[in-house]
Write an enzyme that holds these catalytic residues in place. Structure first.
Site, PDB file in Angstrom:
ATOM      1  N   ASP A   1       0.127  -7.597   1.162  1.00  0.00           N
ATOM      2  CA  ASP A   1       0.548  -6.192   1.600  1.00  0.00           C
ATOM      3  C   ASP A   1       2.143  -6.122   1.398  1.00  0.00           C
ATOM      4  OD1 ASP A   1       0.744  -3.492   1.617  1.00  0.00           O
ATOM      5  OD2 ASP A   1      -0.046  -3.420   3.731  1.00  0.00           O
TER       6      ASP A   1
ATOM      7  N   HIS B   1       0.659  -1.309   0.073  1.00  0.00           N
ATOM      8  CA  HIS B   1       0.074  -0.019   0.117  1.00  0.00           C
ATOM      9  C   HIS B   1       1.007   1.184   0.002  1.00  0.00           C
ATOM     10  CE1 HIS B   1       0.401  -0.242   4.515  1.00  0.00           C
ATOM     11  NE2 HIS B   1       0.173   1.239   4.310  1.00  0.00           N
TER      12      HIS B   1
ATOM     13  N   SER C   1       4.446   2.057   8.009  1.00  0.00           N
ATOM     14  CA  SER C   1       3.982   1.277   6.982  1.00  0.00           C
ATOM     15  C   SER C   1       5.196   0.735   6.230  1.00  0.00           C
ATOM     16  CB  SER C   1       3.158   1.588   6.093  1.00  0.00           C
ATOM     17  OG  SER C   1       1.745   1.278   6.798  1.00  0.00           O
TER      18      SER C   1
HETATM   19  N1  ARG Z   1      -1.156   1.927   7.500  1.00  0.00           N
HETATM   20  C1  ARG Z   1      -0.240   2.906   8.104  1.00  0.00           C
HETATM   21  C2  ARG Z   1       0.914   3.471   7.595  1.00  0.00           C
HETATM   22  O1  ARG Z   1       0.651   3.594   6.215  1.00  0.00           O
HETATM   23  C3  ARG Z   1       0.322   1.777   9.298  1.00  0.00           C
HETATM   24  C4  ARG Z   1      -0.366   1.652  10.008  1.00  0.00           C
HETATM   25  C5  ARG Z   1       0.023   0.629  11.568  1.00  0.00           C
HETATM   26  N2  ARG Z   1      -0.938   0.745  12.391  1.00  0.00           N
HETATM   27  C6  ARG Z   1      -0.705   0.156  13.591  1.00  0.00           C
HETATM   28  N3  ARG Z   1      -1.618   0.384  14.561  1.00  0.00           N
HETATM   29  N4  ARG Z   1       0.210  -0.590  13.744  1.00  0.00           N
HETATM   30  O2  ARG Z   1       1.747   3.951   7.810  1.00  0.00           O
END
Ligand code: ARG
Length: 262
Positions: free
Chosen positions: A120, A73, A210
């Site tokens: 992902d 993503h 992420s």
């Molecule tokens: N989707 C988030 C990003 O793009 C990462 C989120 C991780 N969240 C969590 N609660 N561990 O950076």
């Protein structure tokens, strides 16, 4: 990265859930720990030499001297891509020793739809080999245990900025069944064999982390990559662990993709 549609959808679900169940809007547990990562510590220079920061606001790890492994993503898709700047070799992004490289080509997992649906992961070929150590992929499926996660992301769910110093924390795994029950309430179906849940109230990765690695010890005590930071409901909330891509499941496919990038 918070800008993609999936995050927005998730945020929408969250808002709905909060409205219906009446949970406090501030998720608490933000003990203002100095910890990208909530509840973590600042990594000393050299501790995680393969950790890299990507310019779209994600993390990654050098899986080969010229290839970064990150989250699916975090990238737009498969193909030529010269838009990503990679900062490597430093835990403090502002330090003078930072090595900068640029992306050349990206391969994203074929089945990727959005982070909650699995698949992902993505690999990025750089415009040059960085003379840095690489992080091997774990051989086996991981069991219950404690693993290290890291990133330059937010140290609180409601933080308005990311970090220039790499933070890390140790997180316990949460059984798939327990994690699935929690997220099912929000209408998200955990893909158990592609996702690892880990975290504790007050300790988690967060927005901007992420793509970064979750690591454990291999057979000879060396660091190996067991996961990739993927998603979660808010950050560090009680009952809602972080979700990580499960390397053991994707290892063969990642290896094939890396070979194509050579
Ligand atoms: N989707 C988030 C990003 O793009 C990462 C989120 C991780 N969240 C969590 N609660 N561990 O950076």
């Amino acid at each position: 990265m918070v800008r993609n549609a999936a995050s927005l959808v998730l945020a929408g679900i969250v808002a709905l859930l909060l409205a219906t169940v009446g949970e406090p809007a501030s998720a608490g547990h933000s003990a203002a720990a100095p910890g990208g990562v909530v509840g973590g510590l600042v990594a000393p220079q050299g501790k995680f030499p393969w950790a890299v920061r990507l310019s779209m606001g994600c993390g990654g790890a050098l899986t080969e001297p010229r290839v970064v492994l990150t989250a699916g993503h975090c990238v737009d898709g498969t193909g030529k891509n010269e838009t990503i700047q990679v900062t490597a070799g430093v835990t403090d992004l502002r330090s003078r020793g930072a090595l900068i490289a640029r992306s050349e080509r990206v391969i994203r997992a074929e089945g990727f739809i959005d982070e909650t649906k699995g698949d992902d992961w993505a690999v990025i070929r750089l415009d040059r080999a960085l003379g840095l150590p690489t992080l091997p992929l774990a051989q086996d499926a991981i069991g219950v245990g404690r693993y290290i996660v890291m990133g330059w992301g937010q140290t609180r769910e409601d933080a308005i900025q990311q970090e220039h110093r790499l933070h890390y924390a140790t997180v316990p795994t949460v059984p798939d069944v327990k994690c699935a029950v929690a997220y099912k309430k929000m209408g998200v179906q955990l893909v158990a064999d592609e996702q690892i849940c880990a975290g504790a109230p007050g300790i988690d990765t967060c927005q901007g982390d992420s793509g970064g690695p979750m690591i454990g010890r291999g057979r000879h005590g060396e660091w190996v990559q067991v996961g990739i930071v993927s998603w979660g409901l808010g950050c560090a909330r009680d009952g809602y662990p972080g979700v990580y891509s499960q390397i053991s499941t994707f290892k063969p496919a990642i290896k094939v993709a890396v070979r194509k990038l050579r």
